[in-house]
Design a protein around this motif. Sequence first.
Motif, PDB file in Angstrom:
ATOM      1  N   ALA A  43       0.823  -1.211   0.000  1.00 32.97           N
ATOM      2  CA  ALA A  43       0.000   0.000   0.000  1.00 32.97           C
ATOM      3  C   ALA A  43       0.855   1.259   0.000  1.00 32.97           C
ATOM      4  CB  ALA A  43      -0.928   0.005   1.212  1.00 32.97           C
ATOM      5  N   ALA A  44       0.287   2.306  -0.568  1.00 33.98           N
ATOM      6  CA  ALA A  44       0.925   3.628  -0.563  1.00 33.98           C
ATOM      7  C   ALA A  44      -0.174   4.678  -0.521  1.00 33.98           C
ATOM      8  CB  ALA A  44       1.807   3.824  -1.794  1.00 33.98           C
ATOM      9  N   VAL A  69      -3.819   3.698  -2.074  1.00 27.24           N
ATOM     10  CA  VAL A  69      -3.842   2.551  -2.984  1.00 27.24           C
ATOM     11  C   VAL A  69      -3.403   1.308  -2.216  1.00 27.24           C
ATOM     12  CG1 VAL A  69      -2.905   1.551  -5.098  1.00 27.24           C
ATOM     13  CG2 VAL A  69      -3.327   4.022  -4.955  1.00 27.24           C
ATOM     14  N   VAL A  70      -4.166   0.229  -2.343  1.00 24.88           N
ATOM     15  CA  VAL A  70      -3.838  -1.034  -1.677  1.00 24.88           C
ATOM     16  C   VAL A  70      -3.898  -2.168  -2.687  1.00 24.88           C
ATOM     17  CG1 VAL A  70      -4.420  -2.653   0.163  1.00 24.88           C
ATOM     18  CG2 VAL A  70      -4.827  -0.205   0.497  1.00 24.88           C
ATOM     19  N   ALA A  71      -2.833  -2.949  -2.765  1.00 20.18           N
ATOM     20  CA  ALA A  71      -2.817  -4.146  -3.608  1.00 20.18           C
ATOM     21  C   ALA A  71      -2.872  -5.363  -2.690  1.00 20.18           C
ATOM     22  CB  ALA A  71      -1.556  -4.176  -4.467  1.00 20.18           C
ATOM     23  N   SER A  72      -3.972  -6.093  -2.727  1.00 21.17           N
ATOM     24  CA  SER A  72      -4.159  -7.257  -1.861  1.00 21.17           C
ATOM     25  C   SER A  72      -3.470  -8.488  -2.439  1.00 21.17           C
ATOM     26  CB  SER A  72      -5.650  -7.542  -1.680  1.00 21.17           C
ATOM     27  OG  SER A  72      -5.843  -8.752  -0.987  1.00 21.17           O
ATOM     28  N   ALA A  93       5.770 -10.813  -3.760  1.00 19.63           N
ATOM     29  CA  ALA A  93       4.662 -10.028  -4.303  1.00 19.63           C
ATOM     30  C   ALA A  93       4.869  -8.538  -4.023  1.00 19.63           C
ATOM     31  CB  ALA A  93       3.345 -10.515  -3.707  1.00 19.63           C
ATOM     32  N   HIS A  94       5.353  -8.203  -2.823  1.00 19.60           N
ATOM     33  CA  HIS A  94       5.663  -6.804  -2.511  1.00 19.60           C
ATOM     34  C   HIS A  94       6.686  -6.254  -3.495  1.00 19.60           C
ATOM     35  CE1 HIS A  94       3.358  -6.277   1.095  1.00 19.60           C
ATOM     36  NE2 HIS A  94       3.973  -7.260   1.751  1.00 19.60           N
ATOM     37  N   LEU A  95       7.688  -7.071  -3.794  1.00 22.24           N
ATOM     38  CA  LEU A  95       8.763  -6.638  -4.698  1.00 22.24           C
ATOM     39  C   LEU A  95       8.204  -6.294  -6.081  1.00 22.24           C
ATOM     40  CD1 LEU A  95      11.844  -6.294  -4.582  1.00 22.24           C
ATOM     41  CD2 LEU A  95      12.064  -8.615  -5.479  1.00 22.24           C
ATOM     42  N   GLU A  96       7.231  -7.065  -6.540  1.00 24.68           N
ATOM     43  CA  GLU A  96       6.626  -6.826  -7.848  1.00 24.68           C
ATOM     44  C   GLU A  96       5.691  -5.618  -7.844  1.00 24.68           C
ATOM     45  OE1 GLU A  96       4.589 -10.420  -8.685  1.00 24.68           O
ATOM     46  OE2 GLU A  96       6.396 -11.567  -9.194  1.00 24.68           O
ATOM     47  N   ARG A  97       5.006  -5.386  -6.722  1.00 23.17           N
ATOM     48  CA  ARG A  97       3.918  -4.415  -6.699  1.00 23.17           C
ATOM     49  C   ARG A  97       4.276  -3.065  -6.086  1.00 23.17           C
ATOM     50  NH1 ARG A  97      -1.134  -8.387  -4.953  1.00 23.17           N
ATOM     51  NH2 ARG A  97      -0.611 -10.074  -6.397  1.00 23.17           N
ATOM     52  N   LEU A 101      11.318  -5.355   4.570  1.00 27.62           N
ATOM     53  CA  LEU A 101      12.531  -4.921   3.863  1.00 27.62           C
ATOM     54  C   LEU A 101      12.217  -4.289   2.517  1.00 27.62           C
ATOM     55  CD1 LEU A 101      15.003  -7.827   4.686  1.00 27.62           C
ATOM     56  CD2 LEU A 101      15.293  -5.418   5.275  1.00 27.62           C
ATOM     57  N   VAL A 102      11.199  -4.804   1.839  1.00 26.45           N
ATOM     58  CA  VAL A 102      10.837  -4.235   0.535  1.00 26.45           C
ATOM     59  C   VAL A 102      10.369  -2.793   0.700  1.00 26.45           C
ATOM     60  CG1 VAL A 102       9.265  -4.391  -1.432  1.00 26.45           C
ATOM     61  CG2 VAL A 102      10.242  -6.472  -0.454  1.00 26.45           C
ATOM     62  N   GLY A 103       9.463  -2.551   1.642  1.00 27.79           N
ATOM     63  CA  GLY A 103       8.957  -1.204   1.856  1.00 27.79           C
ATOM     64  C   GLY A 103      10.010  -0.248   2.354  1.00 27.79           C
TER      65      GLY A 103
END
Length: 340
Positions: A14-15, A28-31, A50-54, A89-91
């Motif tokens: 999310a961002a 924006v939220v990607a579930s 998935a976080h890395l991709e989105r 770590l991704v965020g």
Amino acid sequence: MKILTIESTCDETAAAVITDELEVLSSVVASQDELHQRFAGVVPEIAARAHLERCLPVIDEAVRKAEIELSDIDAVAVANMPGLAGSLLVGVTAAKTLAWLLGKPLIGINHLQGHIYACQVAFKKPIFPCIGLIISGGHSTIYHCKSPFDFEPLGGTIDDAAGESFDKVASMLGLPYPGGPSLSKCALNGDPKAFAFPRPFLNDTSRLDFSFSGLKTAVRYEIAGPGAVDFKSLVIDDQRKADIAASFEQAVIDCLVGKTMQAMKTTGIQRICVGGGVAANKRFRATLEEEVSAAGGELLIAPMHLCTDNAVLGAIAIEKIKAGQVDDLSLDALPGLIRN
């Protein structure tokens, strides 16, 4: 000020863009529900990938929806604790990179404190001091919230969190993931008094703790008895399934509401603020509202869309900026669960 906030503590990427007047310009939220559904729970490695991709597409969409340019951002905030190591770590890496590239302040935030601060964002008024109840898939904790970042633990789960128990019981009943909404929907047709499931610690006035592991086990024995069992092979008629779901849900609600009211009485604080995914449960919301109102208190529960993980929780970064609590590029992810 316009602050870009990033959330990746578990399985939601999310961002959001939020102003220092608590105006939400975009969210924006990607579930990832579809990725974890067949496992009936979050798989950390899948979540991190998935976080890395989105992550970057979600940030880009948040900036575009806010109708600004990335260069218009005045600060970058990110939830760096608690949560899954790979997901965090991704965020954190994305936030540090953007803060460095833009030459803007970086603010690390506590995800749990953000859940309570969501009430201030929603109701547009000061909420501190208050009793803060955070109920989610990983946490079930009661705090004395003296300020946006001064949270004194009063009690919490000693084993499973409420949301985790919902997911596990839903899986035993053969209900789809995510378990919380599925179980609550099933419970609508059930009798909450059909089964006398335990309410651990409910009548123990010496502590403000929860324990949902034994309750979950009691449900398991009711469904299948002791010993090894293949839950996928069990056949449970619809009414029995609904009665078990309703009785389990009521037991959890009784524990959550009972301990919250006990905290209110013990501390003398009349304002209750609630956040976290389980706070979206309609029966819980109605029950707690009735109890707090009867006791002459004030209840602030985050709206449904701010209960589950989202980046609007990062609005608490505004308070840290005001207090001069800005981080540098040594900011690190602090994974794990918070237990008392």
